[in-house]
Design a protein around this motif. Structure first.
Motif, PDB file in Angstrom:
ATOM      1  N   ASN A   4      -8.103   3.760   1.807  1.00 41.24           N
ATOM      2  CA  ASN A   4      -6.866   3.488   2.538  1.00 41.24           C
ATOM      3  C   ASN A   4      -6.336   2.096   2.234  1.00 41.24           C
ATOM      4  O   ASN A   4      -5.124   1.898   2.077  1.00 41.24           O
ATOM      5  CB  ASN A   4      -7.103   3.651   4.039  1.00 41.24           C
ATOM      6  CG  ASN A   4      -7.220   5.106   4.457  1.00 41.24           C
ATOM      7  OD1 ASN A   4      -6.895   6.004   3.685  1.00 41.24           O
ATOM      8  ND2 ASN A   4      -7.699   5.344   5.665  1.00 41.24           N
ATOM      9  N   ARG A   5      -7.221   1.117   2.166  1.00 43.10           N
ATOM     10  CA  ARG A   5      -6.789  -0.248   1.839  1.00 43.10           C
ATOM     11  C   ARG A   5      -6.200  -0.304   0.436  1.00 43.10           C
ATOM     12  O   ARG A   5      -5.169  -0.942   0.202  1.00 43.10           O
ATOM     13  CB  ARG A   5      -7.969  -1.220   1.975  1.00 43.10           C
ATOM     14  CG  ARG A   5      -8.399  -1.484   3.418  1.00 43.10           C
ATOM     15  CD  ARG A   5      -9.334  -2.676   3.496  1.00 43.10           C
ATOM     16  NE  ARG A   5     -10.574  -2.453   2.756  1.00 43.10           N
ATOM     17  CZ  ARG A   5     -11.668  -1.910   3.287  1.00 43.10           C
ATOM     18  NH1 ARG A   5     -11.670  -1.534   4.562  1.00 43.10           N
ATOM     19  NH2 ARG A   5     -12.757  -1.755   2.567  1.00 43.10           N
ATOM     20  N   LYS A   6      -6.846   0.352  -0.504  1.00 41.41           N
ATOM     21  CA  LYS A   6      -6.369   0.350  -1.887  1.00 41.41           C
ATOM     22  C   LYS A   6      -5.006   1.024  -1.999  1.00 41.41           C
ATOM     23  O   LYS A   6      -4.120   0.547  -2.714  1.00 41.41           O
ATOM     24  CB  LYS A   6      -7.387   1.057  -2.789  1.00 41.41           C
ATOM     25  CG  LYS A   6      -8.654   0.274  -3.033  1.00 41.41           C
ATOM     26  CD  LYS A   6      -9.715   1.098  -3.724  1.00 41.41           C
ATOM     27  CE  LYS A   6      -9.273   1.594  -5.078  1.00 41.41           C
ATOM     28  NZ  LYS A   6     -10.348   2.360  -5.764  1.00 41.41           N
ATOM     29  N   LEU A   7      -4.841   2.154  -1.280  1.00 41.86           N
ATOM     30  CA  LEU A   7      -3.568   2.871  -1.334  1.00 41.86           C
ATOM     31  C   LEU A   7      -2.446   2.013  -0.762  1.00 41.86           C
ATOM     32  O   LEU A   7      -1.350   1.941  -1.328  1.00 41.86           O
ATOM     33  CB  LEU A   7      -3.679   4.185  -0.558  1.00 41.86           C
ATOM     34  CG  LEU A   7      -2.470   5.126  -0.663  1.00 41.86           C
ATOM     35  CD1 LEU A   7      -2.358   5.692  -2.069  1.00 41.86           C
ATOM     36  CD2 LEU A   7      -2.586   6.259   0.354  1.00 41.86           C
ATOM     37  N   PHE A   8      -2.711   1.336   0.354  1.00 42.32           N
ATOM     38  CA  PHE A   8      -1.690   0.494   0.982  1.00 42.32           C
ATOM     39  C   PHE A   8      -1.331  -0.689   0.085  1.00 42.32           C
ATOM     40  O   PHE A   8      -0.153  -1.025  -0.087  1.00 42.32           O
ATOM     41  CB  PHE A   8      -2.183  -0.008   2.339  1.00 42.32           C
ATOM     42  CG  PHE A   8      -1.206  -0.936   3.019  1.00 42.32           C
ATOM     43  CD1 PHE A   8      -0.138  -0.410   3.733  1.00 42.32           C
ATOM     44  CD2 PHE A   8      -1.346  -2.312   2.942  1.00 42.32           C
ATOM     45  CE1 PHE A   8       0.779  -1.253   4.360  1.00 42.32           C
ATOM     46  CE2 PHE A   8      -0.438  -3.161   3.559  1.00 42.32           C
ATOM     47  CZ  PHE A   8       0.625  -2.630   4.274  1.00 42.32           C
ATOM     48  N   GLN A   9      -2.340  -1.309  -0.496  1.00 41.36           N
ATOM     49  CA  GLN A   9      -2.079  -2.476  -1.341  1.00 41.36           C
ATOM     50  C   GLN A   9      -1.279  -2.099  -2.590  1.00 41.36           C
ATOM     51  O   GLN A   9      -0.403  -2.843  -3.027  1.00 41.36           O
ATOM     52  CB  GLN A   9      -3.401  -3.127  -1.736  1.00 41.36           C
ATOM     53  CG  GLN A   9      -4.107  -3.811  -0.574  1.00 41.36           C
ATOM     54  CD  GLN A   9      -5.536  -4.207  -0.895  1.00 41.36           C
ATOM     55  OE1 GLN A   9      -6.015  -4.023  -2.021  1.00 41.36           O
ATOM     56  NE2 GLN A   9      -6.243  -4.752   0.092  1.00 41.36           N
ATOM     57  N   LYS A  10      -1.577  -0.940  -3.160  1.00 43.85           N
ATOM     58  CA  LYS A  10      -0.890  -0.519  -4.381  1.00 43.85           C
ATOM     59  C   LYS A  10       0.540  -0.100  -4.120  1.00 43.85           C
ATOM     60  O   LYS A  10       1.427  -0.292  -4.964  1.00 43.85           O
ATOM     61  CB  LYS A  10      -1.658   0.630  -5.033  1.00 43.85           C
ATOM     62  CG  LYS A  10      -1.092   1.047  -6.376  1.00 43.85           C
ATOM     63  CD  LYS A  10      -1.965   2.099  -7.038  1.00 43.85           C
ATOM     64  CE  LYS A  10      -1.416   2.487  -8.407  1.00 43.85           C
ATOM     65  NZ  LYS A  10      -2.270   3.500  -9.105  1.00 43.85           N
ATOM     66  N   HIS A  11       0.798   0.483  -2.919  1.00 45.65           N
ATOM     67  CA  HIS A  11       2.124   0.990  -2.601  1.00 45.65           C
ATOM     68  C   HIS A  11       2.640   0.356  -1.313  1.00 45.65           C
ATOM     69  O   HIS A  11       3.209   1.027  -0.452  1.00 45.65           O
ATOM     70  CB  HIS A  11       2.073   2.516  -2.465  1.00 45.65           C
ATOM     71  CG  HIS A  11       1.590   3.212  -3.708  1.00 45.65           C
ATOM     72  ND1 HIS A  11       2.333   3.301  -4.856  1.00 45.65           N
ATOM     73  CD2 HIS A  11       0.398   3.830  -3.974  1.00 45.65           C
ATOM     74  CE1 HIS A  11       1.645   3.952  -5.778  1.00 45.65           C
ATOM     75  NE2 HIS A  11       0.481   4.281  -5.276  1.00 45.65           N
TER      76      HIS A  11
END
Length: 287
Positions: free
Chosen positions: A273-280
């Motif tokens: 979830n953190r990675k998805l938010f940071q990327k988008h």
């Protein structure tokens, strides 16, 4: 794969070599090599190439899968269990396979669950769920109907996790629908991100809300099949889009830390979830 056309084949490749086998009734592969000695076509060097590398003993019967399979990947990927389960489900419906049954198989899990198993990881299911040391997850599913004398029609989720998704019809080799985009199109990314956000929110909602969603999703799928039979493919996509946006708004308060499942599951998905938010970040802050 179900053979319902003039000729249906499985083609398997490894290390630039290949073999092919005609499908007479049904077949499954499940991310593993499955063709052994019973292939119908083959690369002219497939046996010699394996023998040169010590994968095949000259003079003995040649088995493509045994010679070319990656042992560690095949052993720990859960592909053996997926293959056996998918094969058993198709065998159960042999001679009476329908589009609806095939889609249900793509949504299936190794264990029967009353609700979509969004709090468990499994690579042994046809519908794979990530959540351990590995991230294997079903990122998309589709079926294609091959009927003599009829246009080729595909049914795709356009999103991950088929057990919570709907399959929508789209024509192959014809003018695309407005919901079908080229690779790299911003609209395609937006379409996927909304559905992936809904997936993460459903992982955090109550069992009661998940049950409500699942029941309405099943009804929606029936309505989509009716629209397909009527030839109104565009309406099917529009109806699904309205459904997704409604539930995405309804579950907006569910955003946050994953607090269900075991330690490994929660750790894996909170990191994702953190990675998805940071990327988008721009998408999530503006939608």
């Amino acid at each position: 794969m179900i053979a319902d056309y003039e000729s249906a084949w499985i083609l398997e490749t490894a290390d630039r070599m290949w073999v092919a086998k005609r499908v007479e009734t049904f077949a499954a592969i499940s991310n593993r090599l499955t063709i052994g000695e019973d292939y119908d076509l083959a690369h002219p060097d497939v046996v010699a190439y394996a023998a040169e590398r010590g994968w095949h003993k000259p003079g003995g019967p040649f088995h493509f899968a045994k010679s070319y399979s990656d042992f560690l990947y095949t052993k720990f990927s859960g592909s053996s269990e997926r293959y056996a389960y998918a094969h058993a489900l198709m065998k159960r419906h042999e001679g009476k396979m329908t589009l609806e049954v095939m889609i249900d198989i793509l949504r299936s899990h190794e264990e029967e669950h009353q609700l979509p198993p969004l709090h468990h990881f499994s690579v042994k299911s046809v519908c794979m769920h990530a959540g351990f040391f590995y991230g294997d997850h079903t990122t998309g599913s589709y079926c294609i109907t091959l009927k003599k004398g009829e246009p080729l029609i595909g049914f795709a989720t356009g999103s991950s996790t088929p057990c919570i998704s709907t399959f929508k019809p789209f024509p192959l080799f014809e003018a695309p629908l407005s919901y079908i985009w080229e690779e790299g199109d911003e609209q395609a990314l937006h379409y996927w991100l909304i559905r992936e956000r809904l997936h993460r929110r459903l992982m955090q909602t109550t069992p009661e809300m998940l049950a409500k969603y699942d029941e309405e999703r099943k009804q929606l799928q029936k309505e989509i099949f009716v629209l397909y039979e009527k030839g109104d493919l565009q309406a099917a996509w529009e109806k699904e889009n309205e459904f997704v946006e409604t539930y995405d708004r309804l579950l907006a308060a569910e955003a946050g830390t994953i607090h269900v499942g075991n330690f490994y599951f929660k750790r894996f998905w909170n990191k994702q979830n953190r990675k998805l938010f940071q990327k988008h970040r721009d998408f999530f802050l503006s939608n």
